[in-house]
Design an enzyme around this catalytic site. Structure first.
Site, short mmCIF file in Angstrom:
data_model
loop_
_atom_site.label_atom_id
_atom_site.label_comp_id
_atom_site.label_asym_id
_atom_site.label_seq_id
_atom_site.Cartn_x
_atom_site.Cartn_y
_atom_site.Cartn_z
N TYR A 54 0.82 -1.21 0.00
CA TYR A 54 0.00 0.00 0.00
C TYR A 54 0.86 1.27 0.00
O TYR A 54 0.54 2.23 -0.69
CB TYR A 54 -0.94 -0.01 1.21
CG TYR A 54 -1.90 1.14 1.25
CD1 TYR A 54 -2.96 1.21 0.33
CD2 TYR A 54 -1.78 2.17 2.18
CE1 TYR A 54 -3.85 2.27 0.36
CE2 TYR A 54 -2.68 3.22 2.21
CZ TYR A 54 -3.71 3.27 1.29
OH TYR A 54 -4.60 4.32 1.30
N TYR A 105 -12.52 13.20 -0.27
CA TYR A 105 -12.62 12.95 1.17
C TYR A 105 -13.99 13.39 1.68
O TYR A 105 -14.99 13.24 0.99
CB TYR A 105 -11.47 13.64 1.92
CG TYR A 105 -10.11 13.24 1.44
CD1 TYR A 105 -9.77 11.91 1.23
CD2 TYR A 105 -9.13 14.20 1.18
CE1 TYR A 105 -8.50 11.53 0.79
CE2 TYR A 105 -7.86 13.83 0.75
CZ TYR A 105 -7.56 12.50 0.56
OH TYR A 105 -6.31 12.13 0.12
#
Length: 309
Positions: A193, A245
């Protein structure tokens, strides 16, 4: 392909750059603390091969959360919708991108969407391959293909910096593992990741990726279907509902295009059927989005009526 400097775009960049003073760089990742708060660049790529730019659009930035849309596309190609959405949901969240709160409160433990960190980790977990190196190689090659740049690589410095400081993401991994959303070694997933987030692109590359999504997954140069049309549609929908977001609602009202941001200050935009947009502006607002980049997109959307709504 050269990206030509454009006077009109430069004027908008100059106007938006003043807003950078109101934000700050993402210093919680030590390697990103070195970024120039006042920098703002933009590139726009058209289907016919034209590209206009303002600022140093060939300066590399790490993708950070922009990588989530690329890994999602790859994993959907690998596994199909049903398998992916058994692991992660489709709903927006009003919480910060790194929050664990909703996971703890849900009756069925599953990250709400692939654009928050918990969901992105669940998606990255699904990347096929024999080991971390093999899986990352597949993601990197896919990133090169959709950006049209075989030289796209990743920043070892940024990946190592994130690996050393991503304690909250580790917590999310262990929580997901406890509830059987993931079933691999946490440190291996973290390595994959952090490398994913550290993939580097220029504004020009970002605009090219945005154009592929804007063209429903089609390569603008060859006409090849790089991403299946339905998967491109799903990704663009997540960009609209969750891409900025917990500022996605305001973004949809003020700007109204599919877009994905990252805490390096990058923004990838896809104006359906028209063009791709790549922006770099490291100064962030309190939500983690490029403050000058958002203003630039607002100016562009207002002037050229870009909103899809």
């Amino acid at each position: 392909m050269l990206c030509e400097s454009n006077k009109e775009l430069q004027q908008l960049v100059d106007e938006a750059r003043d807003y950078a003073k109101q934000g700050k760089v993402a210093d919680y990742i030590p390697a990103l603390a070195k970024n120039n708060r006042d920098e703002l660049s933009a590139a726009i790529q058209y289907p016919d091969g034209r590209c206009i730019s303002a600022g140093d659009v060939h300066e590399k930035i790490t993708l950070q959360s922009i990588s989530k849309i690329i890994s999602l596309a790859l994993v959907l190609i690998d596994h199909g919708e049903d398998a992916v959405f058994r692991k992660v949901g489709m709903e927006p969240t009003g919480d910060p991108f790194n929050s664990i709160a909703k996971l703890e409160a849900m009756s069925e433990v599953k990250p709400l969407n692939p654009m928050i960190n918990a969901g992105a980790l669940a998606v990255t977990h699904l990347i096929k391959g024999n080991d971390v190196e093999d899986r990352f190689s597949r993601l990197l090659n896919f990133s090169r293909k959709i950006s049209g740049n075989s030289n796209v690589h990743y920043s070892e410095e940024v990946a190592e910096s994130e690996m050393e400081t991503s304690h909250l993401n580790r917590s999310l991994c262990y929580f997901l593992k406890q509830h059987k959303i993931i079933d691999e070694n946490v440190e291996e997933l973290m390595e994959l990741y952090t490398k994913q987030c550290a993939i580097e692109m220029t504004c020009f590359d970002l605009a090219r990726v945005g154009l592929v999504f804007a063209l429903n997954g089609r390569d603008p140069e060859t006409g090849d279907q790089i991403i299946p049309k339905e998967i491109a549609r799903i990704c663009k929908t997540f960009m609209v509902t969750c891409g900025m977001y917990n500022e996605a609602g305001e973004f949809a009202i003020k700007i109204g295009i599919p877009a994905k941001s990252g805490v390096s200050g990058g923004i990838l935009g896809a104006v359906p059927g028209k063009y791709g947009i790549g922006i770099s502006g490291p100064s962030l607002n309190e939500k983690g989005n490029s403050i000058a980049g958002l203003k630039l997109l607002e100016l562009l959307s207002t002037r050229y009526s870009l909103s899809i709504f």
